[in-house]
Design a protein around this motif. Structure first.
Motif, PDB file in Angstrom:
ATOM      1  N   VAL A 179       8.653 -13.982  11.874  1.00 34.73           N
ATOM      2  CA  VAL A 179       7.584 -13.021  11.588  1.00 34.73           C
ATOM      3  C   VAL A 179       7.692 -12.474  10.165  1.00 34.73           C
ATOM      4  O   VAL A 179       8.790 -12.216   9.678  1.00 34.73           O
ATOM      5  N   ALA A 180       6.543 -12.302   9.520  1.00 36.97           N
ATOM      6  CA  ALA A 180       6.539 -11.716   8.177  1.00 36.97           C
ATOM      7  C   ALA A 180       6.943 -10.248   8.253  1.00 36.97           C
ATOM      8  O   ALA A 180       6.469  -9.511   9.121  1.00 36.97           O
ATOM      9  N   ASN A 181       7.804  -9.863   7.359  1.00 39.71           N
ATOM     10  CA  ASN A 181       8.243  -8.478   7.259  1.00 39.71           C
ATOM     11  C   ASN A 181       7.165  -7.662   6.533  1.00 39.71           C
ATOM     12  O   ASN A 181       6.287  -8.237   5.871  1.00 39.71           O
ATOM     13  N   THR A 182       7.234  -6.346   6.649  1.00 38.18           N
ATOM     14  CA  THR A 182       6.214  -5.511   5.998  1.00 38.18           C
ATOM     15  C   THR A 182       6.638  -5.150   4.576  1.00 38.18           C
ATOM     16  O   THR A 182       7.011  -4.020   4.264  1.00 38.18           O
ATOM     17  N   LEU A 183       6.584  -6.149   3.766  1.00 35.72           N
ATOM     18  CA  LEU A 183       6.890  -5.969   2.347  1.00 35.72           C
ATOM     19  C   LEU A 183       6.018  -6.935   1.585  1.00 35.72           C
ATOM     20  O   LEU A 183       5.601  -7.969   2.121  1.00 35.72           O
ATOM     21  N   LYS A 184       5.715  -6.594   0.335  1.00 32.58           N
ATOM     22  CA  LYS A 184       4.902  -7.528  -0.450  1.00 32.58           C
ATOM     23  C   LYS A 184       4.989  -7.231  -1.945  1.00 32.58           C
ATOM     24  O   LYS A 184       5.270  -6.099  -2.351  1.00 32.58           O
ATOM     25  N   PRO A 185       4.728  -8.254  -2.734  1.00 25.70           N
ATOM     26  CA  PRO A 185       4.608  -8.028  -4.177  1.00 25.70           C
ATOM     27  C   PRO A 185       3.243  -7.406  -4.459  1.00 25.70           C
ATOM     28  O   PRO A 185       2.229  -7.890  -3.955  1.00 25.70           O
ATOM     29  N   ILE A 186       3.236  -6.344  -5.224  1.00 27.67           N
ATOM     30  CA  ILE A 186       1.961  -5.686  -5.544  1.00 27.67           C
ATOM     31  C   ILE A 186       1.372  -6.244  -6.833  1.00 27.67           C
ATOM     32  O   ILE A 186       0.172  -6.414  -6.974  1.00 27.67           O
ATOM     33  N   SER A 187       2.250  -6.482  -7.792  1.00 26.65           N
ATOM     34  CA  SER A 187       1.750  -7.062  -9.042  1.00 26.65           C
ATOM     35  C   SER A 187       2.913  -7.681  -9.798  1.00 26.65           C
ATOM     36  O   SER A 187       4.077  -7.439  -9.474  1.00 26.65           O
ATOM     37  N   LEU A 188       2.579  -8.503 -10.780  1.00 25.62           N
ATOM     38  CA  LEU A 188       3.600  -9.098 -11.646  1.00 25.62           C
ATOM     39  C   LEU A 188       3.489  -8.472 -13.032  1.00 25.62           C
ATOM     40  O   LEU A 188       2.387  -8.177 -13.500  1.00 25.62           O
ATOM     41  N   HIS A 236       8.252 -15.833 -18.991  1.00 21.15           N
ATOM     42  CA  HIS A 236       7.017 -15.865 -18.211  1.00 21.15           C
ATOM     43  C   HIS A 236       7.150 -16.699 -16.948  1.00 21.15           C
ATOM     44  O   HIS A 236       6.406 -16.503 -15.999  1.00 21.15           O
ATOM     45  N   GLY A 237       8.079 -17.650 -16.957  1.00 20.50           N
ATOM     46  CA  GLY A 237       8.243 -18.500 -15.777  1.00 20.50           C
ATOM     47  C   GLY A 237       8.929 -17.777 -14.626  1.00 20.50           C
ATOM     48  O   GLY A 237       8.919 -18.260 -13.488  1.00 20.50           O
ATOM     49  N   SER A 238       9.545 -16.646 -14.930  1.00 22.41           N
ATOM     50  CA  SER A 238      10.213 -15.866 -13.885  1.00 22.41           C
ATOM     51  C   SER A 238       9.291 -14.750 -13.431  1.00 22.41           C
ATOM     52  O   SER A 238       8.994 -13.837 -14.200  1.00 22.41           O
ATOM     53  N   PRO A 239       8.807 -14.823 -12.169  1.00 20.74           N
ATOM     54  CA  PRO A 239       7.907 -13.768 -11.707  1.00 20.74           C
ATOM     55  C   PRO A 239       8.646 -12.452 -11.526  1.00 20.74           C
ATOM     56  O   PRO A 239       9.583 -12.375 -10.731  1.00 20.74           O
ATOM     57  N   THR A 240       8.249 -11.438 -12.280  1.00 17.05           N
ATOM     58  CA  THR A 240       8.867 -10.110 -12.196  1.00 17.05           C
ATOM     59  C   THR A 240       7.910  -9.209 -11.436  1.00 17.05           C
ATOM     60  O   THR A 240       6.862  -8.834 -11.955  1.00 17.05           O
ATOM     61  N   ALA A 241       8.299  -8.865 -10.221  1.00 20.77           N
ATOM     62  CA  ALA A 241       7.340  -8.217  -9.322  1.00 20.77           C
ATOM     63  C   ALA A 241       7.579  -6.727  -9.169  1.00 20.77           C
ATOM     64  O   ALA A 241       8.705  -6.243  -9.292  1.00 20.77           O
ATOM     65  N   ILE A 242       6.501  -6.017  -8.900  1.00 18.50           N
ATOM     66  CA  ILE A 242       6.604  -4.699  -8.277  1.00 18.50           C
ATOM     67  C   ILE A 242       6.542  -4.973  -6.781  1.00 18.50           C
ATOM     68  O   ILE A 242       5.612  -5.616  -6.291  1.00 18.50           O
ATOM     69  N   MET A 243       7.563  -4.526  -6.054  1.00 22.48           N
ATOM     70  CA  MET A 243       7.648  -4.811  -4.616  1.00 22.48           C
ATOM     71  C   MET A 243       7.395  -3.534  -3.828  1.00 22.48           C
ATOM     72  O   MET A 243       7.939  -2.471  -4.146  1.00 22.48           O
ATOM     73  N   GLU A 244       6.597  -3.681  -2.772  1.00 23.54           N
ATOM     74  CA  GLU A 244       6.378  -2.539  -1.892  1.00 23.54           C
ATOM     75  C   GLU A 244       6.984  -2.823  -0.525  1.00 23.54           C
ATOM     76  O   GLU A 244       6.684  -3.848   0.103  1.00 23.54           O
ATOM     77  N   PHE A 245       7.864  -1.934  -0.079  1.00 29.54           N
ATOM     78  CA  PHE A 245       8.483  -2.029   1.246  1.00 29.54           C
ATOM     79  C   PHE A 245       7.851  -0.934   2.097  1.00 29.54           C
ATOM     80  O   PHE A 245       7.971   0.248   1.792  1.00 29.54           O
ATOM     81  N   ASP A 246       7.188  -1.344   3.136  1.00 33.04           N
ATOM     82  CA  ASP A 246       6.415  -0.386   3.933  1.00 33.04           C
ATOM     83  C   ASP A 246       6.967  -0.367   5.358  1.00 33.04           C
ATOM     84  O   ASP A 246       6.427  -0.994   6.258  1.00 33.04           O
ATOM     85  N   GLY A 247       8.086   0.346   5.532  1.00 33.57           N
ATOM     86  CA  GLY A 247       8.760   0.335   6.831  1.00 33.57           C
ATOM     87  C   GLY A 247       9.281  -1.056   7.172  1.00 33.57           C
ATOM     88  O   GLY A 247       9.274  -1.471   8.334  1.00 33.57           O
ATOM     89  N   SER A 297      11.492   1.811   3.229  1.00 33.75           N
ATOM     90  CA  SER A 297      10.210   2.081   2.574  1.00 33.75           C
ATOM     91  C   SER A 297      10.437   2.532   1.133  1.00 33.75           C
ATOM     92  O   SER A 297      11.349   3.311   0.860  1.00 33.75           O
ATOM     93  N   GLY A 298       9.574   2.059   0.273  1.00 35.62           N
ATOM     94  CA  GLY A 298       9.654   2.484  -1.120  1.00 35.62           C
ATOM     95  C   GLY A 298       9.076   1.430  -2.040  1.00 35.62           C
ATOM     96  O   GLY A 298       8.694   0.341  -1.602  1.00 35.62           O
ATOM     97  N   GLN A 299       8.985   1.807  -3.311  1.00 27.45           N
ATOM     98  CA  GLN A 299       8.463   0.861  -4.291  1.00 27.45           C
ATOM     99  C   GLN A 299       9.541   0.551  -5.316  1.00 27.45           C
ATOM    100  O   GLN A 299      10.199   1.451  -5.829  1.00 27.45           O
ATOM    101  N   LYS A 300       9.741  -0.723  -5.571  1.00 28.34           N
ATOM    102  CA  LYS A 300      10.758  -1.155  -6.533  1.00 28.34           C
ATOM    103  C   LYS A 300      10.080  -1.923  -7.658  1.00 28.34           C
ATOM    104  O   LYS A 300       9.152  -2.705  -7.414  1.00 28.34           O
TER     105      LYS A 300
END
Lengths: 570, 570
Positions: free
Chosen positions: B243-252, B259-270, B190-193
Motif C-alpha cells: 500500500v502507498a504510504n501517505t507521503l509525497k513529493p510536493i515540488s522539485l 539537475h539530474g538529482s531530483p531534490t524534493a520538498i516532501m510532505e508526510f501526512d500521518g 507528519s511534517g514537511q521536509k
C-alpha cells in the motif's frame, strides 16, 4: 532584491582614498566638483536601483531568443535600455561636440559600477557602445564621426566589437575574415565572428559592428588586420537606418550566465563597411577600444560583488538559525564564520573599488595634464588597468561564491538569485582578455619601462605605511613588509626571462592587488577611524596571502613544465 | 567527454602514500589484497566510464521532473542506476549477512570517486542509500534489518535522509515534524521536509525515507528528536512494496546544478513509520549516517575535480591558440599560466585524494583493530573527516572553476560541459553540513581530546619531513616549517575561547589540509621520483598559503565582530 547604491562609500573612496578632488582643479574636468559628482551619482543610483535592478531576474529567467533571424530580448530590457539612453548615460564620457556629457572616467566608472550591480547583462550593452564611441573618436574620419557618433552617443544606435573567430580567440591574429575594397571608399566584409555580445537585439534601431578583417594585401598575423565599421542597416541620405546590410546573427550561445545579454555568432556576407583608422592598423584601433573596456569589465566584477554582498548581508541579518556564541539574536550574522565571509567580501569590494576608481582617475589625469606629468599618469593608469580588470573580476567571482555560501542551501536554488550573480560574473574573468592575459600584460608590456610605473606605486604604498606608523604601527609594519616583499619580487621579475615572468604573472598580479588594497584601506582608515576595522581585517588576514603568492612568482617557469602532457595525464 | 579512471594513481596513493596494504593484514579485511583491490577498481572504472559518464549530460540538459505526483528522472538514468545496483555497488561496504560485499571503506571511497567523476547527480542516489544502510545496521531492530537491509543493499529500494525543514537547516534542532505512536509499534509521521535528494524517482520500486521528527513528549531542541523509517510503499506480508504510504513529493527545486538529482520538498501526512534507535536519540542515529556521508561528499568534490581536470587537460592539449614561448607546438598547453592552472588542479586533486583515502583507511583500521589502537585510528579518522569533506569539496569547486578558465570563452558556453562541473559540485560545499560547520567541528569536537589526534598527525608530517631531509632538503625544510607554524596555531586554538576557535576554524582547516598535502605528496615523491615535480609545486607554490591562513586564525573573533550590521551595510 533591493539594491542600495553605495554612493557614500564611492564618495569617500574618491575624496579620501584616491584624492580625486584633484580632477576638479584641472581645466579639462573643472566641472567635476564634489557637488556635481554627488548629483550624478544620485541620479545614476536611482536609475540602477529603480529601473535596472527590477529587470535583472528577467534576463536570467527569460533569455534573449533568436527567432526568424531576429533577436528578441528579455522582458523589460527594452524599456530599461531606453531609460539608460534617454538619461544620457551611454554618452556620459563621450565628446560633448557630438552630444556626450564629457564626464571624467572616474565618475563614469562609479556610474558603471552601479549599472553593473543592478543588471550586468543589460549594462554590457552601453559598455560596448562606449568602447565603440571611443574608437571612433580616436580613429574615424570626420564624415564617419559626424554620421555615427551622435546616434551612438544618444543610444539610438548601439555598438559591438567583432574580434573572435572559432580558431582565433585570444590569438586575434589568426582571424580569417576578409575585406575587399569597392573603389568607392567602402569595403565588402565577409567572415564569421563568434561571442559577439549584443550582436543583435531589438532595443535600438540600428547596430554598428566594429569588425576586424584582413584586406587582400594584409599580411598574416596581427599586422595585417584592419578595422571596419559595418552597420546592420546602411544609413540613408538623412542618416537614418536604410537598406539592410548583408549580415546576420546565425545563433545565440547557451551560456552559464548573463542570459539577458544575447551572445551571437555573426555572419558577414560581403557586408558593406568603412575602414576605421589606417589600413592594417586595426589592432591599434581595437586596442583603444579594448583598453578602457578592460577597466569597464573590472568594474563589472566589482558591481556584481557589491550586489552579491548586499544580498548575502540582508540574508544573514534575517536568517534565524542555530545558537550563536554572541549577542542575543540568533541570526546567522552572529556566527563567526559568517562574519568572516562578510568581512572578506566587504574588504575585497573596498579594494576593488579603490583600484578601479584609481585606474580611471589616472587615465583622466593623463588627459587633463601634459608633458611629463601626463606621461606619469598615463603609465600609472596603464599599469593599473590589467590589475583592475583581473582583480575586479576575480573579486566578482569570489564574492558571489561567498554569497552563495552565506545562503547555505538557499544559495544553491536559483530562486534566491545568489547563484545568478556567480553565473553572470564568471565570464568577466574570460572576456576582454582572460585574466591570465591581463597578468601577462602586467609583467610584459607594463614592465617594459624597466619597472618605473610599478616602483612609483610601491613608493605610494611605502608612503602610506610611513604616514600610518605613529597611529597604527602594526598595520604600518605589515604594509611596509608586504611592500618590500613585492619590491623584491618585482626586481626578480625585471631580471627574469620572458617566460619566467609569464609563469609568475598571475600570482604577481594578485599579490600586487592585495598589497595595494592594504594601502588604500589604510588611507581610508587614517581619514576615518570607523574604517579601521576593515583595513585591519584586510591587512592582517587577507594581505598575508600576498607573500605566499610572491613565493610562487619567483619559482619561474621550469617547475610548470616539469610534467609533460603524458605525465600530466597519468 | 571521455572519462579515464585514474586507477594507477589510486593504487599508488593507497600503497605508497597511505600504506593501505596494512588493511589486508587485518583479519576483518584480509580479503582486501592488492589483487582484489585492482580487480574491483577496474570493474568499477568500467562502470563509471562506460555506463555512467555517457548519461551525465542528460541529467543536466533534461532534469528530473515532477508530473502528476510522480518524479520522472533524466533519460538513461534508470538503466544506469540498474547497472550500479546489479553490479552490487550499492551494498559494496554493507554487511555480507544481508547481501553486502563487506569491502573496506578505503576501497569503496575509491570506487565512489569514480562514480562521482562520471555522473555526480546519479551517484548521489546510492550514496544516500549507503548512509541509510549504515544507520539501519547500527540502530535498527532485527526485524527492520531483516526486512529492509536486503532490499537496500541490492539496490532494489533506495534510501533518503529527511532532516531539513524551512526553518531548520544547519540548526536541525529547530524542526517541527511530529510523530505519534500508534500503539502497534508504528508511528504516524507528519511534517514537511525540504532539500530531499532523490526524494522521489522512478528508478527503483520503493523509497525508504529516514525522517527526523519529534515525539509528543520530545523536548525542544536536538535532544527531543527521534528517527523514523518511513517507506514510500508499506511492505506487504512478503516484504514487497504494498500500500502507498501517505507521503509525497510536493515540488522539485530549480537548482544551480545537479539537475539530474531530483531534490524534493516532501510532505508526510500521518505517514506510517517505525522508530530507529531509541526514542529521542534520533540525532545520534542520524549522525552515524551523516558522519560517513561527509567523507562521501568530500569524495564527490574530488570526483568532480578529477573529471574537470581531465577535460581541461584534453582541451589544452588540443586547442591551438597563440604563439607560446616554448616548444614547437602552439597549443595552449604550452602557455605558462595554463600550465600553472593544470599543475594547481593536479596538486589539489592529489592532496584531496590522499586525504579522502586516508580518512577512509583510518575508519577501516578503527574497525579492524581493537583497544587503544582502535581508539587512535578512530580519533584519526574523526579528525580527518571534516577536512576530507571541506577540502575535498573546496577542491571540487576550485578545480572546476580553473577548468572553465582553461577553456576560455568555451568554458562559459554550456555545450562543453566545463560549466556543468562547477555548477554540479557547488552544493557539496553546502550539504551534509556546510564547510563552515565542518571547520567548527574540527576546532570544536575534534579538539576536545586536548589536541591529541591533531598532534599525532603533526607528528606524521614531521616524520615525513625528517625522512625527506637527505634527498630533498628544501622541500623537507618547507614542510617542517609549515608543520611548526601549524603546531603553534593549534596551541593557540587549544588555549582559546570557543568563539575565537570558531572564528579561525575555516582558515585553520585549510592550512591543515595544505600542509597534510605537502606530507602526502612528499611521501609519494620519495616512493617514486616521477612524482617529485608535483610535490615540489605543491610545497613551494601552494603550501605557503598555509602560513597566511594561520596568520588569520590567531586574530580571534573580535576583529570579525568589529563592524555591526549597520556598519557592514554602509
Amino acid at each position: 532584491m533591493t539594491y542600495a547604491p553605495p554612493i557614500r562609500d564611492m564618495q569617500f573612496t574618491l575624496e579620501k582614498v584616491i584624492g580625486a578632488d584633484r580632477l576638479a582643479r584641472t581645466e579639462l574636468f573643472a566641472d567635476a566638483t564634489a557637488d556635481t559628482t554627488e548629483a550624478i551619482l544620485l541620479e545614476a543610483g536611482k536609475l540602477a536601483a529603480n529601473i535596472l535592478a527590477p529587470v535583472n531576474r528577467n534576463g536570467d529567467l527569460t533569455p534573449a531568443v533568436l527567432e526568424n533571424g531576429v533577436v528578441r530580448v528579455s522582458p523589460g530590457f527594452g524599456d530599461a535600455y531606453k531609460a539608460i539612453a534617454e538619461g544620457g548615460w551611454v554618452g556620459m564620457n563621450a565628446d560633448p561636440e557630438f552630444g556626450g556629457m564629457g564626464l571624467p572616467m572616474t565618475l563614469t566608472t562609479a556610474v558603471g559600477e552601479m549599472m553593473n550591480s543592478a543588471c550586468l547583462s543589460l549594462a554590457l550593452n552601453p559598455l560596448m557602445t562606449q568602447g565603440q564611441i571611443e574608437a571612433l573618436e580616436h580613429h574615424a574620419s570626420d564624415a564617419i564621426k559626424a554620421l555615427y557618433l551622435p546616434k551612438l552617443i544618444s543610444g539610438e544606435w548601439t555598438g559591438t566589437m567583432n574580434l573572435t573567430e572559432p580558431q582565433a580567440g585570444s590569438d586575434v591574429g589568426a582571424l580569417r575574415s576578409k575585406a575587399e575594397p569597392q573603389g568607392d571608399g567602402s569595403y565588402k566584409v565577409s567572415g564569421q565572428k563568434i561571442f559577439i555580445s549584443w550582436g543583435d537585439h531589438d532595443v535600438a534601431e540600428n547596430i554598428c559592428h566594429l569588425v576586424l578583417a584582413r584586406l587582400p594585401d594584409g599580411v598574416a598575423g596581427t599586422k595585417g588586420i584592419s578595422l571596419f565599421l559595418v552597420p546592420k542597416f546602411l544609413p540613408d541620405e538623412n542618416g537614418n537606418p536604410g537598406v539592410a546590410n548583408t549580415l546576420k546573427p546565425i545563433s545565440l550561445e547557451h551560456k552559464l550566465g548573463l542570459h539577458g545579454s544575447p551572445t551571437a555568432i555573426m555572419e558577414f556576407d560581403g557586408a558593406t563597411g568603412w575602414l576605421i583608422g589606417a589600413e592594417h592598423a586595426g589592432m591599434a584601433a581595437m586596442f583603444t577600444m579594448m583598453n578602457n573596456a578592460r577597466l569597464g569589465v573590472g568594474t563589472q566584477g566589482l558591481g556584481i560583488a557589491e550586489s552579491a554582498y548586499q544580498q548575502a548581508l540582508a540574508f544573514a541579518t534575517d536568517r534565524v538559525q542555530g545558537r550563536t556564541m554572541v549577542a542575543d539574536t540568533n541570526t546567522i550574522l552572529d556566527h563567526a564564520d559568517v562574519r568572516r565571509m562578510l568581512m572578506q567580501m566587504k574588504a575585497l569590494i573596498g579594494v576593488s573599488r579603490a583600484i578601479c576608481l584609481d585606474t580611471a582617475f589616472s587615465l583622466d589625469m593623463a588627459r587633463a595634464t601634459s608633458g611629463d606629468e601626463a606621461a606619469k599618469w598615463k603609465a600609472r593608469g596603464a599599469f593599473l588597468t590589467p590589475i583592475a580588470k583581473a582583480f575586479g573580476t576575480d573579486t566578482g567571482s569570489e564574492v558571489a561564491d561567498l554569497g552563495i555560501q552565506v545562503h547555505g542551501g538557499m544559495g544553491f536554488v536559483e530562486e534566491t538569485g545568489a547563484a545568478q550573480y556567480a553565473r553572470d560574473v564568471r565570464v568577466t574573468r574570460i572576456y576582454e582578455g582572460t585574466n591570465g592575459i591581463q597578468a601577462m600584460d602586467l609583467v610584459g608590456r607594463k614592465l617594459m619601462d624597466g619597472g618605473i610605473a610599478a616602483e612609483a606605486l610601491l613608493g605610494e604604498i611605502e608612503a602610506t605605511a610611513k604616514a600610518a606608523q605613529a597611529a597604527h604601527p602594526a598595520l604600518a609594519d605589515a604594509l611596509q613588509d608586504a611592500g618590500e616583499t613585492l619590491a623584491a619580487t618585482l626586481d626578480w621579475l625585471l631580471g627574469a626571462e620572458v617566460n619566467d615572468r609569464f609563469a609568475g604573472s598571475v600570482p604577481f598580479l594578485r599579490a600586487f592587488a592585495l598589497v595595494l588594497g592594504g594601502h588604500y584601506l589604510l588611507r581610508g582608515a587614517m581619514a576615518d577611524e570607523s574604517r579601521l576595522a576593515l583595513a585591519q581585517f584586510h591587512i592582517l588576514q587577507l594581505m598575508p596571502q600576498a607573500t605566499a603568492h610572491c613565493a610562487a612568482v619567483v619559482q619561474g617557469a621550469a617547475p610548470l613544465y616539469a610534467l609533460d602532457a603524458e605525465a600530466l595525464a597519468s
